[in-house]
Design an enzyme around this catalytic site. Structure first.
Site, PDB file in Angstrom:
ATOM      1  N   ASN A 211       0.846  -1.196   0.000  1.00  0.00           N
ATOM      2  CA  ASN A 211       0.000   0.000   0.000  1.00  0.00           C
ATOM      3  C   ASN A 211       0.878   1.241   0.000  1.00  0.00           C
ATOM      4  O   ASN A 211       2.105   1.139  -0.002  1.00  0.00           O
ATOM      5  CB  ASN A 211      -0.967  -0.024   1.187  1.00  0.00           C
ATOM      6  CG  ASN A 211      -0.216  -0.050   2.507  1.00  0.00           C
ATOM      7  OD1 ASN A 211       0.484   0.889   2.842  1.00  0.00           O
ATOM      8  ND2 ASN A 211      -0.326  -1.167   3.230  1.00  0.00           N
ATOM      9  N   ASP A 280      -4.579  -6.289   4.479  1.00  0.00           N
ATOM     10  CA  ASP A 280      -5.732  -7.058   4.974  1.00  0.00           C
ATOM     11  C   ASP A 280      -5.803  -8.439   4.346  1.00  0.00           C
ATOM     12  O   ASP A 280      -6.484  -9.319   4.844  1.00  0.00           O
ATOM     13  CB  ASP A 280      -7.032  -6.304   4.668  1.00  0.00           C
ATOM     14  CG  ASP A 280      -7.218  -5.139   5.633  1.00  0.00           C
ATOM     15  OD1 ASP A 280      -6.981  -5.330   6.837  1.00  0.00           O
ATOM     16  OD2 ASP A 280      -7.578  -4.043   5.170  1.00  0.00           O
ATOM     17  N   LYS A 290       8.849 -16.722 -10.156  1.00  0.00           N
ATOM     18  CA  LYS A 290       8.246 -15.503 -10.691  1.00  0.00           C
ATOM     19  C   LYS A 290       7.064 -15.842 -11.611  1.00  0.00           C
ATOM     20  O   LYS A 290       7.196 -16.710 -12.485  1.00  0.00           O
ATOM     21  CB  LYS A 290       9.317 -14.735 -11.471  1.00  0.00           C
ATOM     22  CG  LYS A 290       8.838 -13.415 -12.010  1.00  0.00           C
ATOM     23  CD  LYS A 290       9.948 -12.676 -12.714  1.00  0.00           C
ATOM     24  CE  LYS A 290       9.393 -11.456 -13.403  1.00  0.00           C
ATOM     25  NZ  LYS A 290      10.405 -10.778 -14.206  1.00  0.00           N
ATOM     26  N   PHE A 324      -5.206   3.679  13.873  1.00  0.00           N
ATOM     27  CA  PHE A 324      -5.394   4.668  12.818  1.00  0.00           C
ATOM     28  C   PHE A 324      -6.358   4.056  11.808  1.00  0.00           C
ATOM     29  O   PHE A 324      -6.504   2.833  11.742  1.00  0.00           O
ATOM     30  CB  PHE A 324      -4.072   4.973  12.103  1.00  0.00           C
ATOM     31  CG  PHE A 324      -3.264   6.071  12.733  1.00  0.00           C
ATOM     32  CD1 PHE A 324      -2.735   5.919  13.999  1.00  0.00           C
ATOM     33  CD2 PHE A 324      -3.025   7.256  12.050  1.00  0.00           C
ATOM     34  CE1 PHE A 324      -1.979   6.920  14.589  1.00  0.00           C
ATOM     35  CE2 PHE A 324      -2.267   8.270  12.616  1.00  0.00           C
ATOM     36  CZ  PHE A 324      -1.743   8.103  13.885  1.00  0.00           C
ATOM     37  N   LYS A 338     -14.992   1.120  13.034  1.00  0.00           N
ATOM     38  CA  LYS A 338     -13.720   0.465  13.383  1.00  0.00           C
ATOM     39  C   LYS A 338     -13.421   0.586  14.871  1.00  0.00           C
ATOM     40  O   LYS A 338     -12.948  -0.348  15.507  1.00  0.00           O
ATOM     41  CB  LYS A 338     -12.569   1.087  12.583  1.00  0.00           C
ATOM     42  CG  LYS A 338     -12.364   0.385  11.270  1.00  0.00           C
ATOM     43  CD  LYS A 338     -11.217   0.885  10.469  1.00  0.00           C
ATOM     44  CE  LYS A 338     -11.354   0.277   9.072  1.00  0.00           C
ATOM     45  NZ  LYS A 338     -10.583   0.947   8.061  1.00  0.00           N
ATOM     46  N   LYS A 342     -13.134  -2.884  16.708  1.00  0.00           N
ATOM     47  CA  LYS A 342     -11.798  -3.315  17.114  1.00  0.00           C
ATOM     48  C   LYS A 342     -11.553  -3.110  18.608  1.00  0.00           C
ATOM     49  O   LYS A 342     -10.626  -3.674  19.170  1.00  0.00           O
ATOM     50  CB  LYS A 342     -10.734  -2.585  16.299  1.00  0.00           C
ATOM     51  CG  LYS A 342     -10.867  -2.836  14.799  1.00  0.00           C
ATOM     52  CD  LYS A 342      -9.588  -2.601  14.069  1.00  0.00           C
ATOM     53  CE  LYS A 342      -9.748  -2.839  12.575  1.00  0.00           C
ATOM     54  NZ  LYS A 342      -8.538  -3.296  11.927  1.00  0.00           N
TER      55      LYS A 342
HETATM   56  O1  PMT Z   1       2.632   6.253   6.369  1.00  0.00           O
HETATM   57  P1  PMT Z   1       2.148   7.583   5.797  1.00  0.00           P
HETATM   58  O2  PMT Z   1       2.479   7.723   4.339  1.00  0.00           O
HETATM   59  O3  PMT Z   1       2.616   8.746   6.629  1.00  0.00           O
HETATM   60  O4  PMT Z   1       0.563   7.577   5.864  1.00  0.00           O
HETATM   61  C1  PMT Z   1      -0.071   7.528   7.092  1.00  0.00           C
HETATM   62  C2  PMT Z   1      -1.278   6.577   7.079  1.00  0.00           C
HETATM   63  C3  PMT Z   1      -2.372   7.180   6.217  1.00  0.00           C
HETATM   64  C4  PMT Z   1      -0.862   5.218   6.548  1.00  0.00           C
HETATM   65  C5  PMT Z   1      -1.704   6.371   8.561  1.00  0.00           C
HETATM   66  O5  PMT Z   1      -1.901   7.588   9.114  1.00  0.00           O
HETATM   67  C6  PMT Z   1      -2.958   5.508   8.659  1.00  0.00           C
HETATM   68  O6  PMT Z   1      -4.074   5.959   8.507  1.00  0.00           O
HETATM   69  N1  PMT Z   1      -2.762   4.217   8.984  1.00  0.00           N
HETATM   70  C7  PMT Z   1      -3.848   3.240   9.026  1.00  0.00           C
HETATM   71  C8  PMT Z   1      -4.129   2.769   7.624  1.00  0.00           C
HETATM   72  C9  PMT Z   1      -5.367   1.907   7.494  1.00  0.00           C
HETATM   73  O7  PMT Z   1      -6.024   1.946   6.524  1.00  0.00           O
HETATM   74  O8  PMT Z   1      -5.665   1.185   8.441  1.00  0.00           O
HETATM   75  P2  PMT Z   1      -6.994   0.239   8.412  1.00  0.00           P
HETATM   76  O9  PMT Z   1      -8.215   1.054   8.340  1.00  0.00           O
HETATM   77  O10 PMT Z   1      -6.773  -0.818   7.361  1.00  0.00           O
HETATM   78  O11 PMT Z   1      -6.866  -0.393   9.790  1.00  0.00           O
HETATM   79  C10 PMT Z   1      -7.342   0.213  10.981  1.00  0.00           C
HETATM   80  C11 PMT Z   1      -6.380  -0.101  12.108  1.00  0.00           C
HETATM   81  O12 PMT Z   1      -6.254  -1.534  12.247  1.00  0.00           O
HETATM   82  C12 PMT Z   1      -4.987   0.425  11.888  1.00  0.00           C
HETATM   83  O13 PMT Z   1      -4.498   0.899  13.104  1.00  0.00           O
HETATM   84  C13 PMT Z   1      -4.196  -0.802  11.431  1.00  0.00           C
HETATM   85  O14 PMT Z   1      -2.829  -0.696  11.849  1.00  0.00           O
HETATM   86  C14 PMT Z   1      -4.929  -1.943  12.128  1.00  0.00           C
HETATM   87  N2  PMT Z   1      -4.898  -3.207  11.390  1.00  0.00           N
HETATM   88  C15 PMT Z   1      -5.431  -3.323  10.154  1.00  0.00           C
HETATM   89  C16 PMT Z   1      -5.416  -4.553   9.514  1.00  0.00           C
HETATM   90  C17 PMT Z   1      -4.821  -5.668  10.151  1.00  0.00           C
HETATM   91  N3  PMT Z   1      -4.759  -6.850   9.568  1.00  0.00           N
HETATM   92  N4  PMT Z   1      -4.294  -5.508  11.370  1.00  0.00           N
HETATM   93  C18 PMT Z   1      -4.331  -4.318  12.007  1.00  0.00           C
HETATM   94  O15 PMT Z   1      -3.835  -4.178  13.128  1.00  0.00           O
END
Ligand code: PMT
Length: 416
Positions: A211, A280, A290, A324, A338, A342
């Site tokens: 990503n 995810d 490859k 986040f 979320k 979560k």
């Molecule tokens: O890294 P940068 O370029 O500075 O950009 C910052 C950012 C946009 C990446 C960051 O600020 C951000 O938003 N990070 C979360 C990205 C995201 O989309 O997370 P999510 O909505 O998929 O997941 C929500 C939360 O669950 C997150 O805290 C993630 O770390 C956590 N998660 C998600 C999937 C997974 N399998 N395990 C997790 O722990």
């Protein structure tokens, strides 16, 4: 506490006297350093009389306690390094350029390089100098190094022009100084575990699902926590960034790696900040060799484990968990979903459909979402934003209002 005021050569140098008095009224021990140019505008005697300390005017002048043979510059440096904050007001275009490029050719610029204390600059200059790309680029460099910039105000300037460039009000500079001092060591005793960057899931030996996360937000969180006295564990997916010195860096690649790294350190952490963008899905069976191009390709993906949910499941009392979320539509609704699903204490919501913020940008604008509040943190540099997020996170330690998980609209407030 000791604050060092650096005064540079601009017409606003006289305003530094008022700043010194204002800082003293906060019971701060104020010391003054003047550049050579500043002394053409105000006499060092003014500041010496106000502060009761000798004003440092050059690398080689004698400090208060020195005898004739003392190595004055070294003694000055010792004295100046014991400062709790360095505030440069007015900061000229020249001093900003020197700070940004590491030029140490007088006492103030040498002190900037030598001090580990937080630095605040309050620029004042002609509007064209302020708007010049060179000045703006230097400011960006400094902001990215955690220098707090108190932007000048617009109005009539001493040069006869009108526009941005007037030294900010003394009260505004004071606020910045107090905020920086307040943050000093307020995370001492905490262990903050931060995840950053985007995890990668192999499709074959040369390709991966990934990503757009650069890691900037997570690294800014780690740096801010460390600056504020926390022990920091930074679990980082691949990025092009260098982690803060002295933090425990744990490099990982896949979601599984990140999960293992986080869960095995869970008992050390008092605050967990999950800024990473975690994959995810992963290939159910990554190809050994490859993949060759031969018409349409169908990949069979399986979900990865949710690390945040696993953390919440295993959390012990007192552990703060902040996730986040990067959203592109119905941002508040998805964020709230979320948060509840979560079970984190808060979710920092990014609207990544907005131009100039979010992924890979140095700037961001977020909503700090808890069960009872949605605090808007407007667009700013990620480093500055990291401090606001930590402030809001620490506020979660205050006795919480117990609120039912209702569908009522969340109150939206502005962060302070
Ligand atoms: O890294 P940068 O370029 O500075 O950009 C910052 C950012 C946009 C990446 C960051 O600020 C951000 O938003 N990070 C979360 C990205 C995201 O989309 O997370 P999510 O909505 O998929 O997941 C929500 C939360 O669950 C997150 O805290 C993630 O770390 C956590 N998660 C998600 C999937 C997974 N399998 N395990 C997790 O722990």
């Amino acid at each position: 506490m000791k604050v060092t005021v650096g005064v540079c050569g601009g017409i606003a140098a006289y305003k530094a006297a008022e700043l010194v008095r204002t800082l003293q009224k906060q019971a701060l021990d104020v010391h003054v350093v003047m550049t050579e140019a500043a002394q053409h505008f105000v006499q060092p005697l003014t500041f010496a009389a106000l502060t009761g300390h000798k004003v440092i005017t050059g690398l080689w002048d004698m400090p208060e306690s020195a005898d004739a043979d003392a190595a004055s510059s070294i003694e000055h440096m010792d004295a100046a390094q014991s400062t709790d904050a360095l505030v440069v007001a007015p900061a000229t275009a020249n001093v900003l350029a020197k700070f940004a490029h590491g030029v140490a050719d007088d006492f103030l610029s040498t002190l900037y390089l030598a001090t580990t204390a937080p630095v605040i600059v309050a620029p004042a200059m002609n509007v064209n100098m302020w708007q010049h790309p060179a000045t703006q680029a230097n400011l960006e460099v400094l902001a990215n190094r955690n220098v707090r910039v108190v932007a000048p105000e617009s109005g009539y300037l001493a040069c006869g022009m009108t526009g941005a460039g007037r030294l900010a009000e003394t009260e505004t500079i004071l606020e910045a100084v107090l905020s920086v001092l307040h943050h000093r060591n307020d995370l001492a005793g905490e262990t903050v575990l931060v995840t950053a960057g985007g995890t990668r899931e192999a499709l074959d030996p040369v390709r991966f699902l990934g990503n757009r996360s650069s890691g900037k937000m997570g690294y800014a969180m780690a740096e801010a926590a460390q600056r504020r006295g926390a022990r920091v564990i930074l679990v980082s997916a691949p990025t092009a960034l260098r982690g803060p010195a002295n933090c425990e860096m744990v490099p990982v690649v896949t979601t599984q790696d990140m999960r293992d790294a986080v869960l095995s350190r869970l008992d050390q952490a008092t605050i967990i900040i999950k800024a990473a963008a975690v994959a995810d899905y992963r290939a159910r069976v990554p190809a050994d060799q490859k993949l060759r191009r031969s018409g349409p390709l169908t990949l069979e993906l399986e979900p990865t484990e949710d690390i945040l949910a696993a953390v919440v499941e295993r959390r012990r009392p007192g552990l703060l968990v902040v996730g986040f979320a990067a959203e592109t539509e119905d941002v508040l609704a998805h964020g709230r979903d979320k948060l509840l699903r979560k079970g984190a204490d808060a979710i920092v919501l990014n609207d990544v459909s907005r131009e100039g913020v979010g992924f890979d940008s140095d700037r961001n604008a977020v909503t700090f979402l808890t069960r009872d509040r949605a605090i808007e943190l407007p667009e700013m540099n990620k480093r500055e934003l990291a401090d606001h997020i930590l402030d809001e996170t620490l506020r979660l330690r205050r006795p919480l209002q117990v609120l039912a998980e209702t569908d009522a609209d969340l109150p939206v407030t502005s962060g302070d």
